[in-house]
Design an enzyme around this catalytic site. Structure first.
Site, PDB file in Angstrom:
ATOM      1  N   ASP A 104       0.042  -6.730  -1.090  1.00 10.91           N
ATOM      2  CA  ASP A 104      -0.121  -7.749   0.355  1.00 10.91           C
ATOM      3  C   ASP A 104       0.410  -8.642   0.348  1.00 10.91           C
ATOM      4  O   ASP A 104       0.827 -10.131  -0.729  1.00 10.91           O
ATOM      5  CB  ASP A 104      -1.138  -8.258   0.564  1.00 10.91           C
ATOM      6  CG  ASP A 104      -1.231  -8.738   2.037  1.00 10.91           C
ATOM      7  OD1 ASP A 104      -0.986  -7.862   2.996  1.00 10.91           O
ATOM      8  OD2 ASP A 104      -1.754  -9.976   2.109  1.00 10.91           O
TER       9      ASP A 104
ATOM     10  N   GLU B 174       4.401  -5.011   0.446  1.00  5.92           N
ATOM     11  CA  GLU B 174       4.580  -5.095   2.154  1.00  5.92           C
ATOM     12  C   GLU B 174       5.322  -6.408   1.835  1.00  5.92           C
ATOM     13  O   GLU B 174       4.941  -7.575   1.469  1.00  5.92           O
ATOM     14  CB  GLU B 174       3.209  -5.470   2.445  1.00  5.92           C
ATOM     15  CG  GLU B 174       3.120  -5.373   3.635  1.00  5.92           C
ATOM     16  CD  GLU B 174       3.193  -7.239   4.189  1.00  5.92           C
ATOM     17  OE1 GLU B 174       2.979  -6.873   5.660  1.00  5.92           O
ATOM     18  OE2 GLU B 174       2.474  -8.377   3.944  1.00  5.92           O
TER      19      GLU B 174
END
EC number: 2.4.1.18
Length: 628
Positions: free
Chosen positions: A304, A356
């Site tokens: 993330d 991401e």
């Protein structure tokens, strides 16, 4: 008992950033039924003790192993299930109770004491799956991911959570029935705040107790593998929970976070940034990744907020921060990500590391040797945002904004991409995918079906967030279950059938995934017809005679005798028509067969015509070609 000499050797590797399975000695480890070893890194602490059920929450002091920063104790009377914390006295003499950074289970929220755990003794039965994973070439295989937030996929009628066992019994058959290859779980590492969705993590080695025990989670993963479903989990190595009894100033000084409070403070997300240049933090985080991949048999990690680790000025209020070279790159963060991916791929070359990453940083999926970050895949957030912006428009304006679709063809091979319609796009007032679509309810579904064909046909692996498969109207709410009642509605039910049919086509049609990351995987036919808001292109397989023709009409005007260029004359057949009444469309009679003649069109030597449905899309395959 681990001898001090052995512990000193392990500590040396930890302190030099080379201990990639440090969970094997740090934390709490049962030695027998009623004796445990405690080791914790607190280099600047004045005093360290362990407190818990086993000593009536009174201090049992640890001793520091010289020149290591590691504190150590073997204690009798400790048994599995006991709760505990570390009592840390900092250099200023102030005492604080802290979590065990290496705890593998915590008590149920709102408490955050660690639980004494027995070693993992799971007898894995997923050898066949792991063997296939090692032999498969992921880039040339189908990858169709169902993104799930466990806390809101399903809940009981009293709004209580499902358990890992219940997810195994219901989620796995659901994913299998719908034809997905993998589930991607939003963070299941222990966290206190539901509204953080798991991205403000408390435990980097612990599954959340919301849904059950670690053993039950391992059973869930195994059952996924036995059903030929891979498991990817979101992981957050950039920042950690703000709570003062967690990792923040762990030994009374900045320990896991940056010394510079401005760099440590993540204002945008209300968290603390890890000091990614610190050797011990690297050991801690890479060990966390290894724990999930090795001990829990996960098939990949979606990392993330990579951009937050790549740039010094990514956060609010940090404009103007530069490195020693005078630019805004976070050199420590870049080096950490390269090291992370090198270590993981050396140990487990068959797992997927997914970034991401929201900027245009070059080389996210290039090898470290070539100066890249070494990820296997990157989420194509640019494609996602442009595609959604295009489909949200009233169709009358689409002809003047066609570049929102065509621009992605320019950079689609810059990285190895996953195309996501993720949770971030259906929350906080952004509306659900179906609700984003313009027009009345019928046209909203027509747009949604067309957009899903576009997702399927465009080069790149696929990811869809839960609820989009049937076109849930309400945007995602993390505090309640999906609107399963929608499936009683005829339009939602038919959308669900459409998704299942589309996923089956994707899985069976090699051209839709075989050359996802190869320029030969797309043959351009008619991608620039902005005036009519139509598009056609071919997805090519490794074999020249294996390909799929995709044709799109992005306005509610039927196009009769729409010509499509193809490489061979011969016979073709329909794979799917979004306007088929079975899927919620209006066509009761379908054109199912097409004959390509020698009429050249858009650079192709042959072509055929179709009736392109209003606000619809077609997928067509060859069945008998003239290849002479």
């Amino acid at each position: 008992m681990v001898l001090h000499a052995e512990l000193a050797d392990k500590s040396y590797l930890f302190n030099t950033g080379k201990s990639f399975k440090s969970y094997g000695f740090l934390g709490c480890h049962l030695l027998d039924d009623e004796q445990a070893e405690f080791n914790v890194w607190a280099p600047n602490a004045k005093k360290v003790a362990v407190v818990g059920d086993f000593n009536n929450w009174q201090d049992s002091p640890l001793k520091q192993i010289k020149d290591t920063g590691i504190w150590h104790l073997v204690l009798d009377g400790v048994k599995a299930g006991d709760l505990y914390k570390f009592s840390i006295t900092g250099p200023d003499g102030k005492r604080a109770l802290k979590i065990d950074p290496y705890a593998t289970e915590f008590e149920k929220k709102p408490g955050d004491a660690a639980v004494v755990m027995k070693p993992i003794n799971h007898k894995w039965k997923d050898g066949l799956w792991l063997g296939r994973r090692k032999r498969s070439k992921a880039l040339q295989r189908p990858l169709n991911i169902y993104e799930v937030h466990l806390g809101s996929w399903r809940r009981h009628e009293d709004d209580s959570y499902y358990s890992y066992e219940e997810f195994a019994n219901e989620l796995i058959p659901y994913v299998k029935q719908h034809g997905y290859t993998h589930v991607e779980l939003m963070p299941i590492m222990e966290h206190l705040l539901d509204a953080s969705w798991g991205y403000q993590q408390l435990g980097y080695f612990a599954t959340t107790s919301r849904f059950g025990t670690r053993a039950e989670f391992l059973n869930f993963v195994e059952k996924c593998h036995l059903a030929n479903i891979g498991v990817i989990v979101d992981w957050v190595p950039g920042h950690f929970i703000r709570n003062y009894d967690a990792l923040y100033q762990y030994d009374g000084t900045p320990t896991f976070e940056y010394q510079d409070e401005n760099r440590a403070d993540n204002k945008r997300w209300g968290a603390w940034n890890f000091d990614l240049g610190k050797a011990q933090v690297q050991s801690f985080l890479i060990s966390s990744a290894m724990y999930w991949l090795e001990e829990c048999h996960l098939d990949g990690l979606r990392v993330d907020a990579v951009s937050n680790m790549l740039y010094l000025d990514y956060d609010d209020g940090k404009e103007g921060l530069t490195n020693k070279n005078g630019d805004n790159r976070n050199l420590e963060g870049i080096a950490f990500l390269q090291k992370l991916n090198q270590v993981i791929h050396r140990e487990h070359p068959d797992v997927l590391m997914i970034a991401e990453e929201s900027s245009a940083y070059k080389g996210v999926t290039d090898t470290v040797e070539n100066g890249g970050l070494g990820f296997d895949y990157k989420w194509n957030l640019g494609w996602m945002h442009d595609t959604l912006k295009f489909f949200e428009m009233d169709p009358v304006y689409r002809c003047n904004n066609f570049q929102l679709l065509t621009f992605a063809f320019v950079y689609m091979y810059n990285e190895k991409f996953i195309l996501p319609f993720s949770h971030d796009e259906v929350v906080h007032g952004k509306k659900s995918l179906m609700h984003k679509m313009p027009g009345d309810r019928y046209n909203q579904f027509a747009n949604l079906r067309t957009m899903m064909i576009y997702l399927l046909a465009f080069p790149g692996k696929k990811l869809r967030f839960m609820g989009s498969e049937w076109g849930q109207f309400l945007e995602w709410r993390d505090w309640s279950s999906l609107e399963w009642v929608d499936l009683k509605d005829d339009m939602n039910h038919k959308m669900d059938i459409f998704t299942t049919a589309l996923n089956e086509i994707y899985h069976n049609q090699r051209p839709l995934w075989e050359l996802d990351h190869n320029p030969e995987g797309v043959v351009y036919s008619n991608t620039d017809d902005a005036a009519s808001s139509t598009m056609g292109f071919i997805r090519q397989g490794k074999r020249k005679h294996q390909f799929v023709v995709a044709a799109f009409n992005f306005v509610p005007v039927e196009r009769k005798k729409y010509r499509i260029g193809v490489p061979f004359t011969g016979e073709y057949e329909l794979l799917i028509n979004t306007e088929d009444e079975r899927y919620g469309g209006t066509w009761t009679k379908l054109e199912t067969n097409f004959t390509a003649d020698k009429t050249p069109f858009h650079g192709q030597p042959a072509s055929f015509t179709v009736t392109l449905p209003a606000m619809g899309a077609l997928l067509i395959q060859p069945i008998k070609l003239n290849r002479g």
